[in-house]
Design an enzyme around this catalytic site. Structure first.
Site, short mmCIF file in Angstrom:
data_model
loop_
_atom_site.label_atom_id
_atom_site.label_comp_id
_atom_site.label_asym_id
_atom_site.label_seq_id
_atom_site.Cartn_x
_atom_site.Cartn_y
_atom_site.Cartn_z
N PRO A 106 54.64 35.34 31.80
CA PRO A 106 54.38 36.75 32.09
C PRO A 106 53.45 36.90 33.30
O PRO A 106 52.55 36.08 33.50
CB PRO A 106 53.70 37.27 30.81
CG PRO A 106 54.07 36.30 29.75
CD PRO A 106 54.26 34.97 30.42
N ASP A 125 43.48 27.32 38.56
CA ASP A 125 44.88 27.58 38.21
C ASP A 125 45.83 26.60 38.91
O ASP A 125 46.74 26.05 38.28
CB ASP A 125 45.26 29.02 38.56
CG ASP A 125 44.70 30.04 37.57
OD1 ASP A 125 43.79 29.68 36.81
OD2 ASP A 125 45.19 31.18 37.55
O1 PMV Z 1 43.72 34.54 37.16
P1 PMV Z 1 43.16 34.29 35.80
O2 PMV Z 1 43.24 35.48 34.92
O3 PMV Z 1 43.68 33.03 35.15
O4 PMV Z 1 41.57 34.07 35.98
C1 PMV Z 1 41.11 32.93 36.62
C2 PMV Z 1 39.79 32.55 36.08
C3 PMV Z 1 38.56 33.13 36.79
O5 PMV Z 1 37.51 32.25 36.43
C4 PMV Z 1 38.27 34.53 36.27
C5 PMV Z 1 38.71 33.19 38.30
C6 PMV Z 1 38.73 31.83 38.97
O6 PMV Z 1 39.07 31.82 40.16
O7 PMV Z 1 38.37 30.81 38.37
#
Ligand code: PMV
Length: 338
Positions: free
Chosen positions: A116, A167
């Site tokens: 999603p 990520d």
């Molecule tokens: O993009 P998300 O919702 O997976 O958030 C990433 C995690 C944060 O720590 C909020 C931002 C980051 O760059 O690490």
């Protein structure tokens, strides 16, 4: 200038990369300290094919958008100008990869995904990672995982501003990562999986906006926020330790504490709180928001006998439950024709 794949060798490459959840350390990882991310069994898929012209043509059929970028502007072929926002990171990842490999030319990129969008499950990073891996292989191969991850990071920066890099790293490597900003990671595997449920509030939000919200608070109340960041980092280390020892009750407790601390940073919302509390009432060992917050998803850890009840509770509270498994598989590529 060289064209793509001279001498002609591959016609098309498929690449696949996983989405993720953050178990501990979101937001604090933007400043310092570790976060713990898990790759999940929902994946993005990219097929890259060479073209006769110089265009980077991107087709995201699931979203009904297709187009290409030319002279700094987006040229839609399907779905109008909204594609310009969604496809920009893919275009940037593709261009960075071609530049890195010293090759110019045209490429068609077909994107599809089971992850999603814009709810904290790493959909954009998975697509960027799969794009880099597919184009890298199409252009002759040889990209290391580190190169794939850092080239995908260039695309991620366009969407998220100044992301920590968690990520793209988890999507590249799979499994469980203890990650620290700047690229330092340790990878772990867990035997026997992990009984996790994701609850999607359906509220889309921007990681960039949520990271800025925490930054504002940090600027106004630096002393207090610094303390919370330290605690969140400490919980990441303790949580990983408990996870690897199979102490799921303790993992759950630390998830609950994390949710409280993240709420104090202003990144929860009524929809997330409702799902978190419903999951706990239904017997979850722990529940917290995951990712940037402000909407998006929460996660619940539950014993096998409570999984169904937790799923039902999330659905009754207006969320979309999704059972996920930990995936040890990071990015992979496959040549489609020889
Ligand atoms: O993009 P998300 O919702 O997976 O958030 C990433 C995690 C944060 O720590 C909020 C931002 C980051 O760059 O690490």
């Amino acid at each position: 200038m060289m064209g793509i794949c001279e001498p002609r060798c591959i016609m098309a490459v498929e690449a696949s990369a996983p989405g993720k959840i953050i178990l501990f350390g979101e937001h604090s990882v933007v400043y310092r300290g570790p976060a713990v991310a898990l790759a999940i069994d929902r994946r993005a898929r990219v097929i890259a094919e060479e073209r006769g012209d110089k265009k980077i043509f991107i087709d995201a059929a699931d979203l009904g958008i297709a187009g290409f970028f030319e002279d700094g502007g987006y040229r839609p072929v399907r779905g109008g100008m909204r594609g310009g926002v969604s496809l920009r990171a893919i275009d940037a990842s593709a261009r960075q990869t071609m530049k890195h490999m010293g090759i110019s030319g045209g490429v068609s990129i077909k994107v599809s995904s089971e992850i999603p969008i814009a709810v904290g499950l790493g959909s954009s990073a998975a697509i960027c990672v799969a794009t880099v891996a597919a184009i890298g292989e199409l252009l002759g191969g040889g990209l290391s995982k580190e190169e794939i991850s850092s080239l995908a990071f260039e695309g991620e920066k366009l969407i998220h501003g100044s992301p920590s890099g968690i990520d793209n790293n988890i999507s590249t490597h799979g499994g469980i990562l203890r990650y620290e900003r700047g690229g330092g990671y340790e990878r772990y595997e867990l035997e026997g999986g992990l009984p996790l449920i994701v609850g999607n509030t359906g509220v889309r939000r921007s990681t960039r906006v949520m990271v800025e919200r925490v930054r504002d608070l940090w600027e106004r109340e630096r002393g207090t926020v610094e303390g919370i960041i330290d605690l969140l980092g400490r919980i990441s280390s303790q949580g990983l330790d408990a996870l690897l020892r199979g102490e799921l009750g303790r993992v759950g407790t630390l998830m609950n504490i994390s949710h409280g601390l993240l709420s104090s940073l202003g990144v929860s919302c009524p929809e997330l709180d409702l799902l978190v509390h419903s999951a706990r009432r239904a017997g979850a060992l722990g529940a917290k928001l995951t990712g940037a917050g402000g909407g998006g998803c929460m996660i619940a850890l539950a014993g096998v006998n409570r999984l169904e009840g937790v799923e039902e509770a999330i659905a009754r509270s207006g969320g979309r439950p999704m059972r996920v498994s930990l995936s040890s598989e990071g990015v992979w590529v496959r040549r489609m024709t020889g």
